[in-house]
Structure formats: structure tokens, C-alpha cells
Design a protein around this motif. Sequence first.
Motif, short mmCIF file in Angstrom:
data_model
loop_
_atom_site.label_atom_id
_atom_site.label_comp_id
_atom_site.label_asym_id
_atom_site.label_seq_id
_atom_site.Cartn_x
_atom_site.Cartn_y
_atom_site.Cartn_z
N MET A 1 -16.09 25.06 22.47
CA MET A 1 -14.96 24.26 21.98
C MET A 1 -14.65 23.16 23.00
O MET A 1 -14.71 23.38 24.19
CB MET A 1 -13.73 25.14 21.78
N THR A 2 -14.31 22.00 22.52
CA THR A 2 -13.97 20.88 23.39
C THR A 2 -12.50 20.96 23.78
O THR A 2 -11.62 21.02 22.91
CB THR A 2 -14.22 19.55 22.67
N THR A 3 -12.22 20.95 25.08
CA THR A 3 -10.84 21.09 25.55
C THR A 3 -10.48 19.94 26.46
O THR A 3 -10.91 19.88 27.60
CB THR A 3 -10.66 22.41 26.31
N PRO A 4 -9.74 18.94 25.96
CA PRO A 4 -9.34 17.83 26.81
C PRO A 4 -8.38 18.31 27.88
O PRO A 4 -7.48 19.11 27.63
CB PRO A 4 -8.64 16.86 25.84
N THR A 5 -8.56 17.78 29.12
CA THR A 5 -7.64 18.06 30.22
C THR A 5 -7.14 16.75 30.79
O THR A 5 -7.88 16.05 31.48
CB THR A 5 -8.36 18.86 31.33
N PRO A 6 -5.94 16.33 30.46
CA PRO A 6 -5.45 15.02 30.90
C PRO A 6 -5.47 14.92 32.41
O PRO A 6 -5.17 15.86 33.12
CB PRO A 6 -4.02 14.96 30.34
N GLY A 7 -5.79 13.70 32.89
CA GLY A 7 -5.81 13.47 34.32
C GLY A 7 -4.68 12.61 34.77
O GLY A 7 -4.44 12.46 35.97
N SER A 8 -3.99 11.97 33.86
CA SER A 8 -2.84 11.16 34.24
C SER A 8 -1.92 11.03 33.05
O SER A 8 -2.33 11.20 31.91
CB SER A 8 -3.29 9.77 34.72
N ALA A 9 -0.67 10.70 33.31
CA ALA A 9 0.34 10.65 32.25
C ALA A 9 0.19 9.39 31.44
O ALA A 9 -0.24 8.36 31.94
CB ALA A 9 1.73 10.72 32.87
N PRO A 10 0.57 9.41 30.15
CA PRO A 10 0.51 8.21 29.32
C PRO A 10 1.47 7.15 29.81
O PRO A 10 2.49 7.44 30.41
CB PRO A 10 0.92 8.73 27.92
N SER A 11 1.11 5.88 29.55
CA SER A 11 1.99 4.75 29.86
C SER A 11 2.23 3.96 28.61
O SER A 11 1.43 3.98 27.69
CB SER A 11 1.38 3.87 30.94
N VAL A 163 -3.89 5.28 29.92
CA VAL A 163 -3.24 6.40 29.24
C VAL A 163 -3.62 7.70 29.92
O VAL A 163 -2.78 8.56 30.17
CB VAL A 163 -3.64 6.43 27.75
N GLY A 164 -4.88 7.85 30.26
CA GLY A 164 -5.32 9.06 30.94
C GLY A 164 -6.83 9.19 30.96
O GLY A 164 -7.55 8.41 30.32
N VAL A 165 -7.31 10.15 31.72
CA VAL A 165 -8.72 10.50 31.74
C VAL A 165 -8.84 11.98 31.42
O VAL A 165 -7.92 12.76 31.68
CB VAL A 165 -9.38 10.20 33.11
N TYR A 166 -9.94 12.37 30.81
CA TYR A 166 -10.12 13.78 30.48
C TYR A 166 -11.60 14.13 30.41
O TYR A 166 -12.47 13.25 30.32
CB TYR A 166 -9.41 14.14 29.17
N LYS A 167 -11.87 15.43 30.46
CA LYS A 167 -13.23 15.95 30.38
C LYS A 167 -13.38 16.77 29.10
O LYS A 167 -12.43 17.40 28.64
CB LYS A 167 -13.54 16.85 31.59
N THR A 168 -14.58 16.76 28.55
CA THR A 168 -14.90 17.64 27.43
C THR A 168 -16.18 18.39 27.77
O THR A 168 -17.05 17.87 28.46
CB THR A 168 -15.12 16.85 26.12
N SER A 169 -16.29 19.60 27.30
CA SER A 169 -17.46 20.44 27.56
C SER A 169 -18.00 20.98 26.24
O SER A 169 -17.23 21.41 25.36
CB SER A 169 -17.11 21.61 28.48
N TYR A 170 -19.32 20.96 26.13
CA TYR A 170 -19.96 21.47 24.92
C TYR A 170 -21.37 21.93 25.28
O TYR A 170 -22.16 21.15 25.82
CB TYR A 170 -20.02 20.40 23.84
N GLN A 171 -21.66 23.19 25.00
CA GLN A 171 -22.97 23.78 25.26
C GLN A 171 -23.43 23.52 26.70
O GLN A 171 -24.57 23.16 26.97
CB GLN A 171 -24.01 23.24 24.27
N GLY A 172 -22.49 23.68 27.63
CA GLY A 172 -22.82 23.55 29.03
C GLY A 172 -22.85 22.13 29.57
O GLY A 172 -23.08 21.92 30.76
N LYS A 173 -22.62 21.14 28.71
CA LYS A 173 -22.64 19.75 29.14
C LYS A 173 -21.21 19.20 29.19
O LYS A 173 -20.42 19.47 28.28
CB LYS A 173 -23.49 18.90 28.20
N THR A 174 -20.91 18.44 30.23
CA THR A 174 -19.57 17.89 30.42
C THR A 174 -19.61 16.37 30.33
O THR A 174 -20.52 15.72 30.88
CB THR A 174 -18.99 18.29 31.79
#
Length: 230
Positions: A1-11, A163-174
Motif C-alpha cells: 500500500m502507498t503511504t504518503p508521509t508529509p515532509g513539510s506543512a502546506p502553505s 506544499v510538502g514532500v512525501y515518499k511512497t513505497s510499492y513492492q520494495g521500491k520507494t
Amino acid sequence: MTTPTPGSAPSRASSGAARRFRPRLLGLLATGALAALLLGACGNDRTSVLSASASANAQAETADPDRIPWDYRLVQGTVGDLIGGDMTILPDNALLPNDGNYATGDKVWTLQFMSADMTTGASGNNEVKLSAWTTIKSYPDEAKAKADMANLKISLKTNVSLVGVYKTSYQGKTRNFAVITLPSGNQLKQPIDDARYLKLKSLKEVPVMVEEVHDYANYDLAYAKFRGWA
């Protein structure tokens, strides 16, 4: 499952857009399409950078309130048939006013225009439909043609809200993404590498390169395209 993790707050997005399209964050166009905006701060009262010789059908095309300027290009052609005060330009047989008193067989440069219809679909995504190229003006030499296009397509560096940065992971790839707000108020998602992710995640603003594509018949109406990180 893809899980976004925000890296900074929205502006908050900047104001002044001629139109605003607010797609959902994950449904943004990855191609860099932005909303049309009015550039009232340009300090230019002209309604057109082109002379009245622009063809009538091209002027009618830009009169559509749902249509935005998308791109210009220069093409070399040859004068074909002379029809009254008009001429055809080969090889496409585009019809233009013969303001330069050209003769059949003369080489000319032409400025071509492409517009786009942008709408928001049922899913919240921006949907873009591009027009065909329309020939709008002729020139006796390439230098004069480039001078006009330099006023219609402008590259510049500007700071925009992150707005922000985030990571997604799927099948071991980020994968990493950054979401920015352009001067139009439209949000844009761009893939970034690990080094840029670390650089951007603590920032509120970032410098970018944009290309402003102005409408030739209404210069204050422009469409900004993301052209890379500055």
C-alpha cells in the motif's frame, strides 16, 4: 500500500489567477500543466504584441473564455497562391493577409499558435485538450519572428510555495515527490530524487523556473508552465 508521509506543512497559494483549477493532490497532472493566470503586474497596457495582420480565425480562437494559451512555434514556409489581398503559405496552405506584399515563391517565416481547453473532470483531475497549430502571422526574416515570440514565451525564475514532500513505497521500491503551488494557485506534483527530498523537506518556499505563455490577442492572459528546479 502507498503511504504518503508529509515532509513539510502546506502553505497558502498566491492569488490573482484568471482561472483556478483545484484538482485533488494525488490527481495532479505530472506533465507540469498549470492554470491560466492574469499577469496584472506586468506593467504593460498593450492588448496584443502582434499587429492587426493576425488572421481572423486565430483571433476568434482565443476569444473562447475556456481556452488558454499553450504554445508558439516558428515555421519557415513558401508563399503559394495570392488571393485578393491574402496569400497561402505552403506546405499547409494556411491563409494569411499579404501585408508584406510577398510574391508567389517567396520564403517567409510564420508564427504558429496552439491553445488548450482545460477542464476539471469528475474525478477532480485536470483534463487538457490541445488544439491544432494555427498560423497567425508572417515575417520576412527569422530575426523579426523571434523578436515577437520572445515577448510571447518568457522564461523566468521565481519562488513558489512548497506544499510538502512525501515518499511512497510499492513492492520494495520507494519514490519521492514534491508538491508546489504555482503563482496561478494551481498545485503541481513532481518526482524528486533522495538528495532533493532531503533539501526540500524543511523548506516553505523553493525557487523554480517557469515559462509564461502569453495570449497574443490579450497579453495579460498567460499560462505558466513548470520548467524545472532553479
